[in-house]
Motif scaffolding. Sequence first.
Motif, PDB file in Angstrom:
ATOM      1  N   VAL A 175       0.809  -1.214   0.000  1.00 42.60           N
ATOM      2  CA  VAL A 175       0.000   0.000   0.000  1.00 42.60           C
ATOM      3  C   VAL A 175       0.843   1.264   0.000  1.00 42.60           C
ATOM      4  N   ASP A 176       2.145   1.146   0.277  1.00 44.76           N
ATOM      5  CA  ASP A 176       3.040   2.305   0.241  1.00 44.76           C
ATOM      6  C   ASP A 176       3.732   2.454  -1.105  1.00 44.76           C
ATOM      7  N   GLY A 177       3.404   1.558  -2.046  1.00 40.54           N
ATOM      8  CA  GLY A 177       4.010   1.655  -3.360  1.00 40.54           C
ATOM      9  C   GLY A 177       5.329   0.926  -3.493  1.00 40.54           C
ATOM     10  N   GLU A 178       5.757   0.212  -2.446  1.00 41.70           N
ATOM     11  CA  GLU A 178       7.011  -0.535  -2.510  1.00 41.70           C
ATOM     12  C   GLU A 178       6.785  -1.879  -3.196  1.00 41.70           C
ATOM     13  N   VAL A 179       7.853  -2.392  -3.815  1.00 38.68           N
ATOM     14  CA  VAL A 179       7.795  -3.675  -4.502  1.00 38.68           C
ATOM     15  C   VAL A 179       8.470  -4.737  -3.646  1.00 38.68           C
ATOM     16  N   HIS A 180       7.854  -5.916  -3.567  1.00 43.60           N
ATOM     17  CA  HIS A 180       8.410  -7.032  -2.819  1.00 43.60           C
ATOM     18  C   HIS A 180       8.379  -8.269  -3.702  1.00 43.60           C
ATOM     19  N   LEU A 181       9.414  -9.072  -3.592  1.00 41.34           N
ATOM     20  CA  LEU A 181       9.481 -10.315  -4.346  1.00 41.34           C
ATOM     21  C   LEU A 181       9.239 -11.483  -3.404  1.00 41.34           C
ATOM     22  N   ALA A 182       8.228 -12.280  -3.702  1.00 36.45           N
ATOM     23  CA  ALA A 182       7.970 -13.501  -2.939  1.00 36.45           C
ATOM     24  C   ALA A 182       8.758 -14.628  -3.594  1.00 36.45           C
ATOM     25  N   VAL A 183       9.641 -15.279  -2.842  1.00 41.11           N
ATOM     26  CA  VAL A 183      10.498 -16.303  -3.420  1.00 41.11           C
ATOM     27  C   VAL A 183      10.424 -17.585  -2.602  1.00 41.11           C
ATOM     28  N   SER A 184      10.760 -18.694  -3.262  1.00 38.14           N
ATOM     29  CA  SER A 184      10.895 -19.997  -2.602  1.00 38.14           C
ATOM     30  C   SER A 184      12.339 -20.457  -2.762  1.00 38.14           C
ATOM     31  N   PRO A 185      13.045 -20.766  -1.676  1.00 41.24           N
ATOM     32  CA  PRO A 185      14.421 -21.233  -1.802  1.00 41.24           C
ATOM     33  C   PRO A 185      14.489 -22.546  -2.591  1.00 41.24           C
ATOM     34  N   ASP A 186      15.422 -22.632  -3.509  1.00 38.59           N
ATOM     35  CA  ASP A 186      15.624 -23.877  -4.230  1.00 38.59           C
ATOM     36  C   ASP A 186      16.277 -24.902  -3.304  1.00 38.59           C
ATOM     37  N   ASN A 187      16.074 -26.173  -3.602  1.00 38.37           N
ATOM     38  CA  ASN A 187      16.654 -27.271  -2.822  1.00 38.37           C
ATOM     39  C   ASN A 187      16.191 -27.265  -1.371  1.00 38.37           C
ATOM     40  N   ASP A 188      15.049 -26.652  -1.110  1.00 38.43           N
ATOM     41  CA  ASP A 188      14.455 -26.683   0.228  1.00 38.43           C
ATOM     42  C   ASP A 188      13.477 -27.852   0.278  1.00 38.43           C
ATOM     43  N   PRO A 189      13.687 -28.844   1.147  1.00 36.44           N
ATOM     44  CA  PRO A 189      12.777 -29.996   1.198  1.00 36.44           C
ATOM     45  C   PRO A 189      11.325 -29.615   1.453  1.00 36.44           C
ATOM     46  N   ALA A 190      11.106 -28.472   2.116  1.00 36.90           N
ATOM     47  CA  ALA A 190       9.735 -28.065   2.442  1.00 36.90           C
ATOM     48  C   ALA A 190       9.185 -27.037   1.461  1.00 36.90           C
ATOM     49  N   ALA A 191       9.901 -26.778   0.353  1.00 36.95           N
ATOM     50  CA  ALA A 191       9.486 -25.717  -0.563  1.00 36.95           C
ATOM     51  C   ALA A 191       8.103 -25.975  -1.143  1.00 36.95           C
ATOM     52  N   GLU A 192       7.839 -27.207  -1.572  1.00 43.28           N
ATOM     53  CA  GLU A 192       6.540 -27.494  -2.178  1.00 43.28           C
ATOM     54  C   GLU A 192       5.416 -27.326  -1.170  1.00 43.28           C
ATOM     55  N   LEU A 193       5.636 -27.789   0.056  1.00 47.65           N
ATOM     56  CA  LEU A 193       4.630 -27.631   1.106  1.00 47.65           C
ATOM     57  C   LEU A 193       4.357 -26.158   1.372  1.00 47.65           C
ATOM     58  N   GLN A 194       5.431 -25.362   1.446  1.00 51.56           N
ATOM     59  CA  GLN A 194       5.254 -23.934   1.695  1.00 51.56           C
ATOM     60  C   GLN A 194       4.523 -23.257   0.544  1.00 51.56           C
ATOM     61  N   ARG A 195       4.840 -23.635  -0.699  1.00 54.34           N
ATOM     62  CA  ARG A 195       4.151 -23.053  -1.847  1.00 54.34           C
ATOM     63  C   ARG A 195       2.666 -23.375  -1.807  1.00 54.34           C
ATOM     64  N   ASN A 196       2.347 -24.621  -1.470  1.00 56.59           N
ATOM     65  CA  ASN A 196       0.947 -25.020  -1.440  1.00 56.59           C
ATOM     66  C   ASN A 196       0.142 -24.237  -0.406  1.00 56.59           C
ATOM     67  N   HIS A 197       0.827 -23.735   0.624  1.00 58.96           N
ATOM     68  CA  HIS A 197       0.162 -22.938   1.658  1.00 58.96           C
ATOM     69  C   HIS A 197       0.319 -21.441   1.388  1.00 58.96           C
ATOM     70  N   GLY A 198       0.975 -21.093   0.278  1.00 58.39           N
ATOM     71  CA  GLY A 198       1.158 -19.684  -0.038  1.00 58.39           C
ATOM     72  C   GLY A 198       2.121 -18.977   0.889  1.00 58.39           C
ATOM     73  N   ARG A 199       3.117 -19.702   1.383  1.00 59.28           N
ATOM     74  CA  ARG A 199       4.089 -19.104   2.311  1.00 59.28           C
ATOM     75  C   ARG A 199       5.445 -18.995   1.612  1.00 59.28           C
ATOM     76  N   PHE A 200       5.974 -17.761   1.581  1.00 64.25           N
ATOM     77  CA  PHE A 200       7.226 -17.504   0.876  1.00 64.25           C
ATOM     78  C   PHE A 200       8.137 -16.628   1.724  1.00 64.25           C
ATOM     79  N   LEU A 201       9.343 -16.428   1.243  1.00 62.48           N
ATOM     80  CA  LEU A 201      10.245 -15.429   1.805  1.00 62.48           C
ATOM     81  C   LEU A 201      10.107 -14.171   0.966  1.00 62.48           C
ATOM     82  N   TYR A 202      10.259 -13.008   1.590  1.00 61.85           N
ATOM     83  CA  TYR A 202      10.025 -11.755   0.892  1.00 61.85           C
ATOM     84  C   TYR A 202      11.274 -10.887   0.919  1.00 61.85           C
TER      85      TYR A 202
END
Length: 237
Positions: A175-202
Amino acid sequence: MILYDHAEIAAESSGDLFDATEIDEILTLRTLALTDSEKRQARATDPRAAELMDRLDDLPPEMLERMHGAIRYLRPVGGPAPTRPAGDAVPTWATPPALPAAEPSAEITDRRCVPWWDPGADSSVSPETDHVIVAGVRIARGSRVLMRPGARRADAQDLFLVGREATVQAVLHDVDGEVHLAVSPDNDPAAELQRNHGRFLYFSPDEIEPIEPAGSIGAPGHIGPGARSSWSEEETR
């Protein structure tokens, strides 16, 4: 857990339970919840454990209450001070200002009024197709980057992410006009689980490094096998 520089043990602490960096109230309540048999086993472990058990068993209620929290300082709040009429009348307070409207009008923002928390209601942003240019490279959903947490961040866990590869899942605008990138770490065993829940690093754009060479337009849309196109506005800061 991140401590202030030159941290000191709080006066409310009745003594260290492990290394003096623990949360006293939690560990104290957990210890007091042990059965008599478990407490006897703990006392038999070594003299220090026995002393700890005796100290917590004999802890006065007022000491336990002190562990719950403390106000170190108060800052003044703006606005007129309360007035006290003569006699024993109840104090009267100045009328507080009216709260602003939940949604500013288009005349003020020059933008169509939309619920900021609902990305589907605002066609001016599209997390799955928006992009940002970083070092001459088009970064969008599916781009692969190196994480470079900057000095602006205060999370000690970021040290484990420096230089690791990640895949961009969404490009978000707050809402302040800033840009953020939501990313998933590669080679993370829990990456798919986190993606399915919409949880990322920003990260901010200056906290990532494109893997593609400068001038590349990237290949948005591919985010790897098993990935979903879900993302969480709730996680955006």
